[in-house]
Scaffold this motif. Structure first.
Motif, PDB file in Angstrom:
ATOM      1  N   GLY A 100      36.503  45.038  44.153  1.00  0.00           N
ATOM      2  CA  GLY A 100      37.491  44.530  44.921  1.00  0.00           C
ATOM      3  C   GLY A 100      38.668  44.172  44.047  1.00  0.00           C
ATOM      4  O   GLY A 100      38.507  43.876  42.861  1.00  0.00           O
ATOM      5  N   ALA A 101      39.893  44.626  44.482  1.00  0.00           N
ATOM      6  CA  ALA A 101      41.022  44.019  43.497  1.00  0.00           C
ATOM      7  C   ALA A 101      41.210  42.491  43.450  1.00  0.00           C
ATOM      8  O   ALA A 101      42.089  42.109  42.687  1.00  0.00           O
ATOM      9  N   ASP A 102      40.512  42.007  44.131  1.00  0.00           N
ATOM     10  CA  ASP A 102      40.265  40.256  43.957  1.00  0.00           C
ATOM     11  C   ASP A 102      39.260  39.900  43.208  1.00  0.00           C
ATOM     12  O   ASP A 102      38.994  38.776  43.254  1.00  0.00           O
ATOM     13  N   CYS A 103      38.458  40.744  42.678  1.00  0.00           N
ATOM     14  CA  CYS A 103      37.282  40.517  41.624  1.00  0.00           C
ATOM     15  C   CYS A 103      37.692  39.592  40.440  1.00  0.00           C
ATOM     16  O   CYS A 103      38.953  39.542  40.369  1.00  0.00           O
ATOM     17  N   HIS A 104      36.674  38.881  39.890  1.00  0.00           N
ATOM     18  CA  HIS A 104      36.979  37.839  38.666  1.00  0.00           C
ATOM     19  C   HIS A 104      36.025  37.611  37.838  1.00  0.00           C
ATOM     20  O   HIS A 104      34.815  38.645  38.002  1.00  0.00           O
ATOM     21  N   ILE A 105      36.309  37.255  36.690  1.00  0.00           N
ATOM     22  CA  ILE A 105      35.091  37.287  35.749  1.00  0.00           C
ATOM     23  C   ILE A 105      34.222  35.695  36.364  1.00  0.00           C
ATOM     24  O   ILE A 105      34.713  34.892  36.515  1.00  0.00           O
ATOM     25  N   ILE A 106      33.010  35.984  35.740  1.00  0.00           N
ATOM     26  CA  ILE A 106      32.010  34.912  36.007  1.00  0.00           C
ATOM     27  C   ILE A 106      31.754  34.324  34.811  1.00  0.00           C
ATOM     28  O   ILE A 106      30.755  33.328  34.784  1.00  0.00           O
ATOM     29  N   VAL A 237      31.135  40.890  29.347  1.00  0.00           N
ATOM     30  CA  VAL A 237      32.144  40.391  30.241  1.00  0.00           C
ATOM     31  C   VAL A 237      31.504  40.413  31.621  1.00  0.00           C
ATOM     32  O   VAL A 237      31.094  41.777  31.911  1.00  0.00           O
ATOM     33  N   HIS A 238      31.319  39.402  32.201  1.00  0.00           N
ATOM     34  CA  HIS A 238      30.480  39.348  33.479  1.00  0.00           C
ATOM     35  C   HIS A 238      31.433  39.316  34.671  1.00  0.00           C
ATOM     36  O   HIS A 238      32.255  38.401  34.633  1.00  0.00           O
ATOM     37  N   TYR A 239      31.400  40.247  35.612  1.00  0.00           N
ATOM     38  CA  TYR A 239      32.331  40.349  36.698  1.00  0.00           C
ATOM     39  C   TYR A 239      31.697  39.952  37.890  1.00  0.00           C
ATOM     40  O   TYR A 239      30.540  40.455  38.161  1.00  0.00           O
ATOM     41  N   GLY A 240      32.354  39.560  38.910  1.00  0.00           N
ATOM     42  CA  GLY A 240      31.837  39.645  40.336  1.00  0.00           C
ATOM     43  C   GLY A 240      33.022  39.569  41.425  1.00  0.00           C
ATOM     44  O   GLY A 240      34.004  39.211  41.049  1.00  0.00           O
ATOM     45  N   ARG A 241      32.420  39.745  42.484  1.00  0.00           N
ATOM     46  CA  ARG A 241      33.343  39.745  43.781  1.00  0.00           C
ATOM     47  C   ARG A 241      34.056  38.221  43.718  1.00  0.00           C
ATOM     48  O   ARG A 241      33.254  37.341  43.371  1.00  0.00           O
ATOM     49  N   ARG A 242      34.883  38.348  44.502  1.00  0.00           N
ATOM     50  CA  ARG A 242      35.568  37.019  44.634  1.00  0.00           C
ATOM     51  C   ARG A 242      34.687  35.835  45.038  1.00  0.00           C
ATOM     52  O   ARG A 242      34.967  34.675  44.697  1.00  0.00           O
ATOM     53  N   MET A 243      33.739  35.892  45.910  1.00  0.00           N
ATOM     54  CA  MET A 243      33.042  35.064  46.412  1.00  0.00           C
ATOM     55  C   MET A 243      31.703  34.840  45.532  1.00  0.00           C
ATOM     56  O   MET A 243      30.920  33.904  45.767  1.00  0.00           O
ATOM     57  N   MET A 244      31.527  35.518  44.495  1.00  0.00           N
ATOM     58  CA  MET A 244      30.400  34.961  43.512  1.00  0.00           C
ATOM     59  C   MET A 244      30.980  33.780  42.692  1.00  0.00           C
ATOM     60  O   MET A 244      32.138  33.752  42.295  1.00  0.00           O
ATOM     61  N   ALA A 245      30.043  32.945  42.362  1.00  0.00           N
ATOM     62  CA  ALA A 245      30.260  31.728  41.644  1.00  0.00           C
ATOM     63  C   ALA A 245      30.504  32.132  40.149  1.00  0.00           C
ATOM     64  O   ALA A 245      29.797  32.770  39.485  1.00  0.00           O
ATOM     65  N   GLN A 246      31.489  31.533  39.510  1.00  0.00           N
ATOM     66  CA  GLN A 246      31.738  31.489  38.134  1.00  0.00           C
ATOM     67  C   GLN A 246      30.666  30.769  37.386  1.00  0.00           C
ATOM     68  O   GLN A 246      30.383  29.730  37.998  1.00  0.00           O
ATOM     69  N   ALA A 264      48.163  33.904  29.923  1.00  0.00           N
ATOM     70  CA  ALA A 264      47.436  34.864  30.563  1.00  0.00           C
ATOM     71  C   ALA A 264      48.581  35.627  31.312  1.00  0.00           C
ATOM     72  O   ALA A 264      49.274  34.963  31.900  1.00  0.00           O
ATOM     73  N   THR A 265      48.445  36.806  31.753  1.00  0.00           N
ATOM     74  CA  THR A 265      49.103  37.713  32.555  1.00  0.00           C
ATOM     75  C   THR A 265      48.766  37.154  33.954  1.00  0.00           C
ATOM     76  O   THR A 265      47.796  36.802  34.118  1.00  0.00           O
ATOM     77  N   ALA A 266      49.340  37.695  34.819  1.00  0.00           N
ATOM     78  CA  ALA A 266      49.043  37.393  36.421  1.00  0.00           C
ATOM     79  C   ALA A 266      47.645  38.018  36.775  1.00  0.00           C
ATOM     80  O   ALA A 266      46.937  37.297  37.551  1.00  0.00           O
ATOM     81  N   ARG A 267      47.258  39.264  36.246  1.00  0.00           N
ATOM     82  CA  ARG A 267      45.930  39.694  36.750  1.00  0.00           C
ATOM     83  C   ARG A 267      45.025  38.830  35.742  1.00  0.00           C
ATOM     84  O   ARG A 267      43.884  38.861  36.475  1.00  0.00           O
ATOM     85  N   GLN A 268      45.152  38.753  34.647  1.00  0.00           N
ATOM     86  CA  GLN A 268      44.317  37.650  33.810  1.00  0.00           C
ATOM     87  C   GLN A 268      43.984  36.585  34.325  1.00  0.00           C
ATOM     88  O   GLN A 268      42.620  35.862  34.458  1.00  0.00           O
ATOM     89  N   ARG A 269      45.090  35.827  35.025  1.00  0.00           N
ATOM     90  CA  ARG A 269      44.903  34.620  35.597  1.00  0.00           C
ATOM     91  C   ARG A 269      43.880  34.511  36.890  1.00  0.00           C
ATOM     92  O   ARG A 269      43.098  33.795  37.091  1.00  0.00           O
ATOM     93  N   ARG A 270      44.370  35.803  37.741  1.00  0.00           N
ATOM     94  CA  ARG A 270      43.316  35.975  38.644  1.00  0.00           C
ATOM     95  C   ARG A 270      41.716  36.170  38.373  1.00  0.00           C
ATOM     96  O   ARG A 270      40.849  35.596  38.897  1.00  0.00           O
ATOM     97  N   LEU A 271      41.747  37.035  37.336  1.00  0.00           N
ATOM     98  CA  LEU A 271      40.443  37.200  36.564  1.00  0.00           C
ATOM     99  C   LEU A 271      39.683  35.797  36.193  1.00  0.00           C
ATOM    100  O   LEU A 271      38.487  35.679  36.147  1.00  0.00           O
ATOM    101  N   LEU A 272      40.549  34.923  35.704  1.00  0.00           N
ATOM    102  CA  LEU A 272      39.912  33.553  35.601  1.00  0.00           C
ATOM    103  C   LEU A 272      39.787  32.787  36.498  1.00  0.00           C
ATOM    104  O   LEU A 272      39.034  31.730  36.514  1.00  0.00           O
ATOM    105  N   GLY A 273      40.200  32.992  37.693  1.00  0.00           N
ATOM    106  CA  GLY A 273      39.800  32.273  39.036  1.00  0.00           C
ATOM    107  C   GLY A 273      40.961  31.804  39.732  1.00  0.00           C
ATOM    108  O   GLY A 273      40.868  31.126  40.762  1.00  0.00           O
ATOM    109  N   GLY A 274      42.108  32.387  39.334  1.00  0.00           N
ATOM    110  CA  GLY A 274      43.575  31.901  40.026  1.00  0.00           C
ATOM    111  C   GLY A 274      43.756  32.564  41.206  1.00  0.00           C
ATOM    112  O   GLY A 274      44.465  33.767  41.125  1.00  0.00           O
ATOM    113  N   HIS A 275      43.159  32.368  42.241  1.00  0.00           N
ATOM    114  CA  HIS A 275      43.047  33.432  43.605  1.00  0.00           C
ATOM    115  C   HIS A 275      44.363  33.060  44.546  1.00  0.00           C
ATOM    116  O   HIS A 275      44.676  31.652  44.563  1.00  0.00           O
TER     117      HIS A 275
END
Ligand SMILES: O=C(O)CCC(=O)C(=O)O
Length: 281
Positions: A100-106, A237-246, A264-275
């Protein structure tokens, strides 16, 4: 890992970083994809140098006696240098396409495996619930990818330099290695099985700078470094869906590095958890 007398013959499929549809299908079919040349030789050398500069913190494992793997957690938080590894072209594209486009890193983990160490045993990182394999093999049920890990290989991998081994397609077993069909074992599952439906485990013998990204249910293992004098370096680099806990240890004491967030860029901020706010927010 035993040094195998004969090498399994399965050729690992590779994908161009731009072939997002192909990679999405590869993740579904094989449970992993390999993207060659994500970073070049100069960048590989720099990443290794930066791993050498890391100092242990929180839950890190660090062994000056070199009888264990050095394992640095949450490397992304150490310096803005690591930000580009959140969204390397190709890797982030396949991650977003399957999670998903709202995934993030865990998490993001730096490894150093010196001679004589390593060798975990076949396992899956996470099975959310066991499923009968016929349902998955027939395609009647398709389990969404919830978690996936990207391995940035930083050495030219050889059989004796502790390659990752993977059982292609094994995520469709609906269980972890060693678990009986239908057995209620989920979460992290490890066992002795090294093949599924006739498909043997294969070593991931890629070049420095290549990336493998694999879903959490595919059977895989690290192996023992049998060289006399080479250290394997790896960035995960560990990725998870948005609802997966960091998994940002040391959890209650974790604080974001403001220098990292500021750059961080906007995309990187989201990947860090800025949803964007959503359910439960
Ligand atoms: O060391 C490797 O190549 C595999 C690592 C692994 O199995 C894991 O992190 O779950």
């Amino acid at each position: 890992m035993p040094a195998t007398a004969t090498l399994p013959t399965t050729t690992l499929r590779t994908y161009a970083a731009t072939d997002v549809a192909g990679m999405q299908a590869g993740m579904e079919e094989d449970g992993y994809v390999i993207i060659p040349g994500v970073i070049d030789r100069a960048e590989v050398a720099e990443v290794k140098r930066r791993i050498d500069e890391l100092r242990p913190f929180g839950y890190d494992c660090f062994d000056p006696g070199k009888k264990q793997v050095d394992h640095y957690k949450n490397v992304f938080n150490r310096s803005p240098f690591w930000l580009p590894y959140l969204d390397k072209p190709g890797v982030i594209d396949v991650a977003e396409s399957v999670m998903g486009a709202d995934c993030h890193i865990i998490g993001m983990t730096g490894w150093r495996s010196p001679p004589g160490v390593g060798g975990w045993g076949m396992h899956i990182d996470q099975q959310f619930f066991p499923v009968e394999e016929e349902l998955l093999v027939s395609g009647r049920i398709k389990l969404p990818v919830m978690l996936a890990t990207a391995h940035f290989y930083l050495n030219d991998m050889t059989l004796d330099l502790c390659p990752t081994w993977v059982v292609p397609g094994s995520h469709k077993s609906g269980r972890g290695p060693g678990a009986k069909p239908g057995e209620a074992r989920y979460g992290f599952v490890a066992g002795d099985e090294r093949s599924w439906r006739g498909q043997e485990a294969v070593p991931v013998l890629v070049k420095a700078g290549d990336v493998m990204i694999f879903r959490s249910e595919v059977w895989h293992t690290g192996s023992k470094n049998q060289t006399a004098d080479q250290t394997r370096y790896l960035l995960q680099v560990h990725y998870g869906r948005r609802m997966m806990a960091q998994k940002f240890s040391p959890y209650l004491d974790f604080r974001f590095n403001h220098e990292v967030v500021a750059q961080a860029t906007a995309r990187q901020r989201r990947l860090l958890g800025g949803h964007q706010p959503g359910a439960y927010d």
